[in-house]
Every structure is written in structure tokens, then in C-alpha cells.
Design a protein around this motif. Structure first.
Motif, PDB file in Angstrom:
ATOM      1  N   PRO A   1     -31.884 -22.050  40.733  1.00 47.70           N
ATOM      2  CA  PRO A   1     -30.467 -22.733  40.650  1.00 47.70           C
ATOM      3  C   PRO A   1     -30.618 -24.313  40.673  1.00 47.70           C
ATOM      4  O   PRO A   1     -31.545 -24.655  41.229  1.00 47.70           O
ATOM      5  N   ASP A   2     -29.924 -24.823  39.847  1.00 47.11           N
ATOM      6  CA  ASP A   2     -29.650 -26.307  39.873  1.00 47.11           C
ATOM      7  C   ASP A   2     -29.546 -26.650  41.075  1.00 47.11           C
ATOM      8  O   ASP A   2     -28.561 -25.930  42.055  1.00 47.11           O
ATOM      9  N   GLU A   3     -29.911 -27.987  41.478  1.00 50.39           N
ATOM     10  CA  GLU A   3     -29.298 -28.732  42.668  1.00 50.39           C
ATOM     11  C   GLU A   3     -27.876 -28.649  42.499  1.00 50.39           C
ATOM     12  O   GLU A   3     -27.402 -28.927  41.482  1.00 50.39           O
ATOM     13  N   VAL A   4     -26.878 -28.917  43.561  1.00 49.93           N
ATOM     14  CA  VAL A   4     -25.481 -28.882  43.450  1.00 49.93           C
ATOM     15  C   VAL A   4     -24.939 -30.261  42.890  1.00 49.93           C
ATOM     16  O   VAL A   4     -25.816 -31.277  43.347  1.00 49.93           O
ATOM     17  N   GLY A   5     -24.296 -30.221  42.120  1.00 49.22           N
ATOM     18  CA  GLY A   5     -24.022 -31.614  41.192  1.00 49.22           C
ATOM     19  C   GLY A   5     -24.825 -31.778  40.077  1.00 49.22           C
ATOM     20  O   GLY A   5     -24.341 -32.566  39.043  1.00 49.22           O
ATOM     21  N   GLN A   6     -25.934 -30.894  39.873  1.00 47.84           N
ATOM     22  CA  GLN A   6     -26.782 -30.727  38.749  1.00 47.84           C
ATOM     23  C   GLN A   6     -26.576 -29.694  37.575  1.00 47.84           C
ATOM     24  O   GLN A   6     -27.035 -29.465  36.496  1.00 47.84           O
ATOM     25  N   GLY A   7     -25.633 -28.922  38.013  1.00 42.18           N
ATOM     26  CA  GLY A   7     -25.481 -27.677  36.968  1.00 42.18           C
ATOM     27  C   GLY A   7     -24.861 -28.203  35.772  1.00 42.18           C
ATOM     28  O   GLY A   7     -24.357 -29.196  35.625  1.00 42.18           O
ATOM     29  N   PRO A   8     -24.688 -27.074  35.156  1.00 44.26           N
ATOM     30  CA  PRO A   8     -23.907 -27.422  33.665  1.00 44.26           C
ATOM     31  C   PRO A   8     -22.420 -27.762  33.911  1.00 44.26           C
ATOM     32  O   PRO A   8     -21.609 -26.944  34.635  1.00 44.26           O
ATOM     33  N   GLY A   9     -21.871 -28.882  33.269  1.00 41.49           N
ATOM     34  CA  GLY A   9     -20.644 -29.340  33.452  1.00 41.49           C
ATOM     35  C   GLY A   9     -20.235 -30.129  34.720  1.00 41.49           C
ATOM     36  O   GLY A   9     -19.267 -30.690  34.843  1.00 41.49           O
ATOM     37  N   GLU A  10     -21.235 -30.122  35.598  1.00 39.45           N
ATOM     38  CA  GLU A  10     -20.902 -30.675  36.886  1.00 39.45           C
ATOM     39  C   GLU A  10     -20.775 -32.254  36.799  1.00 39.45           C
ATOM     40  O   GLU A  10     -20.364 -32.782  37.814  1.00 39.45           O
ATOM     41  N   LYS A  11     -21.397 -32.776  35.692  1.00 38.65           N
ATOM     42  CA  LYS A  11     -21.136 -34.202  35.016  1.00 38.65           C
ATOM     43  C   LYS A  11     -19.927 -34.460  35.168  1.00 38.65           C
ATOM     44  O   LYS A  11     -19.552 -35.638  35.538  1.00 38.65           O
ATOM     45  N   TYR A  12     -18.926 -33.484  34.842  1.00 41.20           N
ATOM     46  CA  TYR A  12     -17.437 -33.877  34.504  1.00 41.20           C
ATOM     47  C   TYR A  12     -16.694 -33.307  35.383  1.00 41.20           C
ATOM     48  O   TYR A  12     -15.635 -33.820  35.760  1.00 41.20           O
ATOM     49  N   THR A  13     -17.022 -32.243  36.191  1.00 43.54           N
ATOM     50  CA  THR A  13     -16.361 -31.607  37.223  1.00 43.54           C
ATOM     51  C   THR A  13     -16.591 -32.073  38.690  1.00 43.54           C
ATOM     52  O   THR A  13     -15.909 -31.889  39.524  1.00 43.54           O
ATOM     53  N   GLY A  14     -17.753 -32.715  38.914  1.00 42.56           N
ATOM     54  CA  GLY A  14     -18.268 -32.877  40.183  1.00 42.56           C
ATOM     55  C   GLY A  14     -19.016 -31.910  40.704  1.00 42.56           C
ATOM     56  O   GLY A  14     -19.039 -30.597  40.192  1.00 42.56           O
ATOM     57  N   PRO A  15     -19.640 -31.770  41.868  1.00 37.00           N
ATOM     58  CA  PRO A  15     -20.296 -30.633  42.431  1.00 37.00           C
ATOM     59  C   PRO A  15     -19.622 -29.395  42.557  1.00 37.00           C
ATOM     60  O   PRO A  15     -18.481 -29.339  43.110  1.00 37.00           O
ATOM     61  N   VAL A  16     -20.034 -28.259  42.462  1.00 35.41           N
ATOM     62  CA  VAL A  16     -19.418 -26.885  42.371  1.00 35.41           C
ATOM     63  C   VAL A  16     -19.940 -26.062  43.648  1.00 35.41           C
ATOM     64  O   VAL A  16     -21.176 -25.889  43.556  1.00 35.41           O
ATOM     65  N   TYR A  17     -19.205 -25.665  44.660  1.00 38.13           N
ATOM     66  CA  TYR A  17     -19.461 -24.900  45.635  1.00 38.13           C
ATOM     67  C   TYR A  17     -18.999 -23.445  45.474  1.00 38.13           C
ATOM     68  O   TYR A  17     -18.006 -23.271  45.168  1.00 38.13           O
ATOM     69  N   GLY A  18     -19.804 -22.623  46.011  1.00 32.55           N
ATOM     70  CA  GLY A  18     -19.555 -21.203  46.087  1.00 32.55           C
ATOM     71  C   GLY A  18     -18.302 -20.793  46.924  1.00 32.55           C
ATOM     72  O   GLY A  18     -17.765 -21.239  47.561  1.00 32.55           O
TER      73      GLY A  18
END
Length: 123
Positions: free
Chosen positions: A106-123
Motif C-alpha cells: 500500500p501507498d503511504e497515507v497521502g500518497q495514494g491515487p487522488g490523495e494529492k487532491y483530497t488529502g490523506p484518506v484513512y480507513g
């Protein structure tokens, strides 16, 4: 057999002018939402979230689709109402979480797809 298009088919297909008039009548919000839903659907397929699952799974393609969806929603949030934006953002977050779960590394939190626009995504 001839490869030529029968004359009757030419007259039945809409011309460029008719298609232009049709698209001119569609509100921009509807076009944006339709494109977003198509991106969401394609990303779900590429994440293996359909009945066929693994058959169509391609995380590289899914990453591109989720990233494009995030960019579209980020750019259009002020243009579409929260009535339209809220469920699209929820769907995007679900796809981002599904991507994280599907990734072997898994990508680091904040580095996943689209997180550049949405910010970090947490579960």
C-alpha cells in the motif's frame, strides 16, 4: 458483400449538427456528474470490485482512473452543488480505500491515487 454503408443507415444516424444541438441542451453539471460516474465505474472494474473480480483487475489502470476522478471532483466542487458533490466524494473515498486494500504494498497515507487532491484518506 460490400463494406459500403447502406444508404438507409446514413440517413438514420444523427448528423454533427443534431449532436451539437443535443449536447448544447445538457447542463454542465449533468456532463460533469456523468463523467465522474463513468470514471467511478471504470475504476471499480479495474479494482476487481465486479462479479468477474480478478478477471479485469489492473491496479495501474485503477490508479489512473481514481486520480483523474479526484482531479475532476477537486476542480468542479465549486461548480456543482453539494447535492451532487457529496455522494461523488463518498464514492471516491471508497475507491481510494479499496485501492489501498487491493495493493500488495500500500501507498503511504497521502500518497495514494487522488490523495494529492483530497488529502490523506484513512480507513
Amino acid at each position: 458483400m460490400s463494406d459500403a454503408t447502406p444508404a438507409s443507415d446514413i440517413h438514420e444516424s444523427p448528423g454533427f449538427d443534431a449532436m451539437t444541438r443535443d449536447i448544447a441542451e445538457v447542463p454542465a453539471v449533468e456532463v460533469i456528474v456523468t463523467v465522474a460516474v463513468n470514471l467511478m465505474s471504470a475504476a471499480a472494474v479495474k479494482l476487481g470490485l465486479t462479479e468477474e473480480g480478478e478477471e479485469h483487475k489492473d491496479l495501474d489502470e485503477a490508479r489512473k482512473l481514481v486520480h483523474a476522478l479526484a482531479g475532476l471532483l477537486d476542480a468542479s466542487t465549486t461548480e456543482i452543488s453539494s447535492f451532487h458533490a457529496a455522494p461523488l466524494r463518498d464514492g471516491l473515498k471508497s475507491l481510494q480505500l479499496a485501492f489501498r486494500e487491493a495493493s500488495l504494498v500500500p501507498d503511504e497515507v497521502g500518497q495514494g491515487p487522488g490523495e494529492k487532491y483530497t488529502g490523506p484518506v484513512y480507513g
